[in-house]
Design an enzyme around this catalytic site. Structure first.
Site, short mmCIF file in Angstrom:
data_model
loop_
_atom_site.label_atom_id
_atom_site.label_comp_id
_atom_site.label_asym_id
_atom_site.label_seq_id
_atom_site.Cartn_x
_atom_site.Cartn_y
_atom_site.Cartn_z
N HIS A 58 -9.02 3.59 -2.02
CA HIS A 58 -7.50 3.37 -1.68
C HIS A 58 -6.82 2.46 -2.81
CE1 HIS A 58 -3.98 1.89 -0.30
NE2 HIS A 58 -4.22 1.01 0.44
N CYS A 74 0.92 -1.28 -0.10
CA CYS A 74 0.01 -0.04 0.20
C CYS A 74 0.83 1.18 0.06
CB CYS A 74 -0.92 0.05 1.11
SG CYS A 74 -2.23 -1.24 1.07
N CYS A 90 0.53 2.62 6.17
CA CYS A 90 0.99 1.29 6.63
C CYS A 90 0.88 0.43 5.30
CB CYS A 90 -0.03 0.72 7.45
SG CYS A 90 -1.76 0.50 6.98
#
Length: 402
Positions: free
Chosen positions: A358, A91, A388
């Site tokens: 996202h 990510c 994260c």
């Protein structure tokens, strides 16, 4: 402080990461191409001055494979001398791409780099790469693998966040994102996505649900309770964290990040490049860091990564005006704010991934650009961006407005 400067940034709107999403018809290579084309066009950039294109991509397989950065650069009619590379720090990939660009500039190995990311989650779903971290029991044993949502529920359980707490955070994310769109906060950086006929298919973030309230979210079932029980993931988490008696499953689709499609690009260069290109820098990159963290709970890395970066840059948390902490799950950001005692009015002020979505490989570059625009809008100086990442990692960057 590095010598790397940010000259511009763009992003596409985020489209729902489903077959009925507006961007589903747009291939990943086209998403990346349109972002690269936009950053070139806005700056009237001579791409022969660019030393590299670096794009984050978390599922670099199928349509997103074949070094999408280099191929997208060629497809966007960049000079053939511009190479390209894709990277995967899960990510955090989009932000890591910007950091790598800054490192190259600072080391005097590049004068300019276009960095960012792309992810078409409607066309190349999560786990399409079939990696060992999901599929190999021997590796799972070593890494204490549990799905991220259960790690988020474990954080909420440890910190005492109940369902209403995480839902309230999600409602505020939706409110802020809707307000930001209404105020035109995203207008400067959004690049409408077009189809093969040149017609706009999406000009605004599609995942947003303005008007969402606590009563709406309360109707949603916990998203990870069944997997935790039936697949044994709760047992793994409790074995790893024996002081926890049981896991309270509080995260749902409404207080977790949205699955979406999107791409982003950031133009990074040194002062000499700016002079040659006739461009004025908007910000400097003061420093960056990545870190490994406990892989079972997986999502706690932003705190130690931020501490590492502040120490590296000789700054304190009070030196930062605004924060972008990726809203992978509500509890991730709530823990970050509690640890540093940061008021919510300095964190994700335009909403976050719960409301907006996202797009894994692109998000880091997107939120860096969002907070740069907000620094300029509010006449503030510094921002810290952190995400994260899977397998227990995190990345962070500090920028300073010029």
């Amino acid at each position: 402080m590095t010598q790397a400067l940010i000259y511009d940034h763009v992003r596409t709107p985020r489209g729902k990461g489903r077959a009925d999403g507006k961007l589903h018809e747009i291939t990943p290579i086209q998403l990346a191409t349109q972002a690269l084309d936009a950053v070139r066009g806005r700056s009237s950039l001579d791409t022969a001055l660019v030393d590299d294109v670096i794009l984050g991509c978390v599922m670099p397989v199928g349509e997103q494979g074949c070094n999408i950065a280099r191929v997208a650069a060629l497809n966007a009619d960049y000079a053939v001398t511009v190479p390209g590379q894709q990277l995967n720090r899960f990510c955090a990939s989009g932000l890591e791409a910007v950091n790598l660009a800054a490192a190259l500039v600072d080391a005097k190995q590049a004068q300019a780099v276009v960095a960012g990311g792309v992810e078409s989650m409607s066309r190349v779903p999560i786990a399409s790469d079939g990696g060992a971290c999901y599929t190999d029991p021997a590796v799972n044993w070593k890494t204490w693998y549990i799905p991220q949502g259960i790690g988020a529920d474990l954080i909420a359980t440890q910190d005492g966040y109940g369902r209403e707490d995480v839902d309230a955070f999600a409602v505020e994310s939706q409110r802020r994102a809707a307000w930001s769109w209404a105020q035109g906060c995203f207008d400067r950086s959004i690049v409408p996505v077009k189809d093969v006929l040149g017609q706009v298919v999406l000009a605004r973030d599609e995942h947003l649900r303005p008007g969402t309230g606590l009563a709406d979210l309360a109707k949603l079932k916990p998203a990870f309770a069944e997997a935790g029980d039936r697949n044994g993931y709760d047992a793994v988490a409790l074995y790893r964290y024996p002081r926890v008696e049981s896991i309270q499953h509080v995260h749902t689709g409404g207080n977790s990040s949205g699955i979406v499609d999107g791409a982003a690009a950031v133009l990074v260069g040194n002062k000499a490049f700016g002079r040659r290109a006739g461009l004025k820098p908007r910000a400097r990159i003061r420093g960056f860091a990545s870190i490994g963290s406990e892989p079972a709970i997986m999502l706690t890395g932003p705190v130690p990564c931020t501490e590492k970066l502040l120490k590296r840059t000789r700054m304190s948390i009070e030196d930062i005006d605004l924060f972008e902490v990726n809203e992978a799950f509500a509890a991730v950001v709530m823990r970050f704010m509690r640890h540093f005692d940061i008021p919510h009015d300095r964190v994700n002020v335009n909403g976050g991934a719960i409301a907006l979505g996202h797009p894994l490989g692109a998000t880091g570059a997107m939120i860096l650009g969002t907070v740069l625009d907000e620094l300029e809008r509010r006449d503030l100086g510094t921002a810290l961006i952190t995400l994260c990442a899977a397998a227990g990692m995190a990345t962070a960057t500090i920028i300073e407005r010029i």
